[in-house]
Write an enzyme that holds these catalytic residues in place. Structure first.
Site, PDB file in Angstrom:
ATOM      1  N   TYR A  83      -1.136   3.046   5.255  1.00  0.00           N
ATOM      2  CA  TYR A  83      -1.705   3.865   4.235  1.00  0.00           C
ATOM      3  C   TYR A  83      -0.684   3.998   2.868  1.00  0.00           C
ATOM      4  O   TYR A  83      -1.091   4.657   1.960  1.00  0.00           O
ATOM      5  CB  TYR A  83      -1.774   5.394   4.793  1.00  0.00           C
ATOM      6  CG  TYR A  83      -0.793   5.819   5.352  1.00  0.00           C
ATOM      7  CD1 TYR A  83       0.298   6.525   4.963  1.00  0.00           C
ATOM      8  CD2 TYR A  83      -1.216   5.704   6.921  1.00  0.00           C
ATOM      9  CE1 TYR A  83       1.541   6.898   5.785  1.00  0.00           C
ATOM     10  CE2 TYR A  83       0.053   6.386   7.636  1.00  0.00           C
ATOM     11  CZ  TYR A  83       1.169   6.991   7.297  1.00  0.00           C
ATOM     12  OH  TYR A  83       2.146   7.445   7.863  1.00  0.00           O
ATOM     13  N   LYS A  84       0.487   3.316   2.880  1.00  0.00           N
ATOM     14  CA  LYS A  84       1.321   3.396   1.581  1.00  0.00           C
ATOM     15  C   LYS A  84       0.996   2.279   0.627  1.00  0.00           C
ATOM     16  O   LYS A  84       0.109   2.306  -0.169  1.00  0.00           O
ATOM     17  CB  LYS A  84       2.709   3.218   2.171  1.00  0.00           C
ATOM     18  CG  LYS A  84       3.183   4.520   3.077  1.00  0.00           C
ATOM     19  CD  LYS A  84       4.659   4.531   3.392  1.00  0.00           C
ATOM     20  CE  LYS A  84       4.929   5.615   4.448  1.00  0.00           C
ATOM     21  NZ  LYS A  84       4.795   6.770   3.746  1.00  0.00           N
ATOM     22  N   PHE A 104      13.688   8.514   9.288  1.00  0.00           N
ATOM     23  CA  PHE A 104      12.758   9.245   9.193  1.00  0.00           C
ATOM     24  C   PHE A 104      12.499  10.196  10.447  1.00  0.00           C
ATOM     25  O   PHE A 104      12.882   9.692  11.507  1.00  0.00           O
ATOM     26  CB  PHE A 104      11.356   8.393   8.932  1.00  0.00           C
ATOM     27  CG  PHE A 104      10.119   9.039   8.537  1.00  0.00           C
ATOM     28  CD1 PHE A 104      10.249   9.999   7.227  1.00  0.00           C
ATOM     29  CD2 PHE A 104       9.201   9.618   9.573  1.00  0.00           C
ATOM     30  CE1 PHE A 104       8.931  10.433   6.784  1.00  0.00           C
ATOM     31  CE2 PHE A 104       8.042  10.262   9.270  1.00  0.00           C
ATOM     32  CZ  PHE A 104       7.996  10.659   7.937  1.00  0.00           C
ATOM     33  N   ARG A 130      10.860  12.088  -5.488  1.00  0.00           N
ATOM     34  CA  ARG A 130      10.785  10.485  -5.340  1.00  0.00           C
ATOM     35  C   ARG A 130       9.679   9.888  -6.306  1.00  0.00           C
ATOM     36  O   ARG A 130       8.492  10.412  -6.454  1.00  0.00           O
ATOM     37  CB  ARG A 130      10.472  10.182  -4.069  1.00  0.00           C
ATOM     38  CG  ARG A 130      11.396  10.235  -2.941  1.00  0.00           C
ATOM     39  CD  ARG A 130      10.712   9.539  -1.691  1.00  0.00           C
ATOM     40  NE  ARG A 130       9.572   9.876  -1.097  1.00  0.00           N
ATOM     41  CZ  ARG A 130       8.793   9.616  -0.037  1.00  0.00           C
ATOM     42  NH1 ARG A 130       9.708   9.006   0.666  1.00  0.00           N
ATOM     43  NH2 ARG A 130       7.571   9.858   0.234  1.00  0.00           N
ATOM     44  N   ASP A 146      11.661  -0.428  11.169  1.00  0.00           N
ATOM     45  CA  ASP A 146      10.530   0.298  10.635  1.00  0.00           C
ATOM     46  C   ASP A 146      10.064  -0.190   9.071  1.00  0.00           C
ATOM     47  O   ASP A 146      10.858  -0.100   8.390  1.00  0.00           O
ATOM     48  CB  ASP A 146      10.713   1.599  10.575  1.00  0.00           C
ATOM     49  CG  ASP A 146       9.642   2.600  10.199  1.00  0.00           C
ATOM     50  OD1 ASP A 146       8.802   2.180   9.298  1.00  0.00           O
ATOM     51  OD2 ASP A 146       9.711   3.948  10.567  1.00  0.00           O
TER      52      ASP A 146
END
Length: 423
Positions: free
Chosen positions: A245-246, A143, A394, A220
């Site tokens: 927040y996922k 990322f 995705r 991560d």
């Protein structure tokens, strides 16, 4: 192709979709976690939300919880709430995340800052822990935040970044890491689940390989926390960072968490020396003396309000059990792959995720040259996946808030939007 052939193709496709729908309904009926679907707020106009791996849906009771916080904890108790509950919240909530999702004993996880800030703190601390080690190792396709921070830390410290370039679908393998590390390696920083393909890295084996050359290992966990069972303590992980927040559904901008193995606390020194990480936070002394426990990773005042929403999601994960969440994710992604093969592969849509569910996280990525335009149409129609450059969609299948029927609804919408775009 003749009109007759077109008709036959349409009939076959419709029959396939009907069979898949029957299967989806049967899977949902047998789903032991199906009751949790009702815990999430409705989104009017959305036919399928397949982006929970970017932003989890809010729980239905969040408005009342926020109202109660404003009315009582903040509005009535006022500053007294710091002494009564808020001072300890970053550590208490961190311990809970560690216990429910990370396989981490108490005192090693804390909630604070953003993912970027916490990665920087730990990466900078690890990079300078041993002055004889001069290299940071990271994946070239990781990322952007992780890569940018590695380059920044290397520039600050005069270190060298060594890049791993793995297979883009199957992600980083143990052999890739072994080929990149040496006695010069200070830190290896990798994602547990690849944000593009969903490939799941072999955390224990890679961590062991990194330790074999005396280096530190940081993971991560943004795309695995709350989704993949893990044992950070047992596997010897040195440090890890994840967002909330996922799959933890903390809401946009909710704070991150950091794990720092107990043996490194009071030894590694993080660079942002704010008052909340001082040994005596209220001494207001002339010099900085860091705390010797997990509180050393804090800097400024914790974002208390932003810690509210994730607490209800942790309740749900604890009720379901992290192994149950993983089993549901496996079922959803297996079904998405099956639907891709039947409905999208004939339209030249490529599968860009591992087929083996044991090697995959909670999202399935598919590719087609027209997917940027297709995604825009899907969003306009209330079907919400997300687009990843250059040509990937995705399908993010958050287990507790997504059904198999919703998954199929999304795949059918991709098929229809692509067919319409091609006409």
């Amino acid at each position: 192709m003749t009109d007759s052939a077109d008709t036959n193709d349409t009939a076959r496709t419709d029959a396939t979709a009907a069979t898949l729908l029957e299967t989806a309904r049967a899977l949902d009926a047998a789903d032991p976690l199906r009751a949790h679907l009702d815990a999430f707020a409705e989104a009017p106009g959305v036919g399928a939300y397949l982006d929970g791996n970017s932003l989890g849906r809010p729980l239905r009771d969040i408005p009342e919880k926020i109202a109660a916080f404003v009315r009582d904890d903040w509005g009535t108790r006022l500053i007294r709430s710091w002494d009564e509950q808020w001072m300890a919240l970053p550590m208490e909530l961190g311990d809970r995340i560690g216990r429910v999702t990370l396989g981490a004993a108490a005192g090693q996880t804390v909630v604070a800052d953003s993912t970027s800030v916490l990665i920087y703190k730990l990466m900078r601390a690890a990079a300078t822990a041993d002055p004889t080690r001069t290299e940071l190792v990271i994946e070239a396709g990781n990322f952007p935040t992780d890569r940018f921070l590695a380059e920044g830390v290397a520039a600050e410290t005069g270190m060298t970044v060594r890049w791993i370039a793995p297979d883009p679908v199957h992600g980083v393998q143990v052999a890739d890491v072994v080929a990149a590390i040496s006695e010069k390696t200070a830190l290896v920083s990798l994602s547990h689940v690849d944000y593009r393909s969903g490939a799941l890295a072999d955390m224990p084996a890679i961590t062991d390989a990194v330790h074999a050359v005396g280096a530190l290992m940081m993971w991560d966990l943004c795309h695995s926390a709350g989704l993949i069972p893990m044992q950070l303590d047992e596997w010897g992980v040195d440090m890890a960072v994840g967002c909330t927040y996922k799959y933890l559904n903390g809401g946009p901008g909710s704070p991150a968490f950091a794990y720092l193995r107990r043996e490194h606390q009071g030894v590694l020194r993080q660079p942002i020396q704010g008052w909340w990480s001082a040994a005596d936070i209220f001494a207001m002394g002339p010099e900085y003396a860091p705390a010797g426990d997990i509180r050393q990773l804090l800097s400024g005042t914790p974002p208390v309000t932003s810690m509210l929403a994730m607490q209800g999601m942790l309740d749900l994960i604890e009720q379901a059990g992290i192994d149950g969440v993983r089993a549901k994710a496996t079922s959803l992604t297996d079904f998405a792959v099956r639907a891709h093969d039947a409905l999208l592969a004939p339209l030249d849509v490529r599968l860009l995720s591992p087929r083996d569910a044991r090697l995959r996280g909670g999202h399935v990525t598919i590719g087609h040259p027209e997917f940027r335009a297709v995604t825009q149409r899907l969003w306009a129609d209330g079907i919400i996946p997300d687009f990843r450059f250059p040509d990937g969609i995705r399908l993010g299948l958050s287990p507790l808030s997504t059904s198999h029927v919703e998954t199929l609804t999304g795949v059918l919408a991709v098929r229809d939007a692509l067919a319409s775009h091609d006409r």
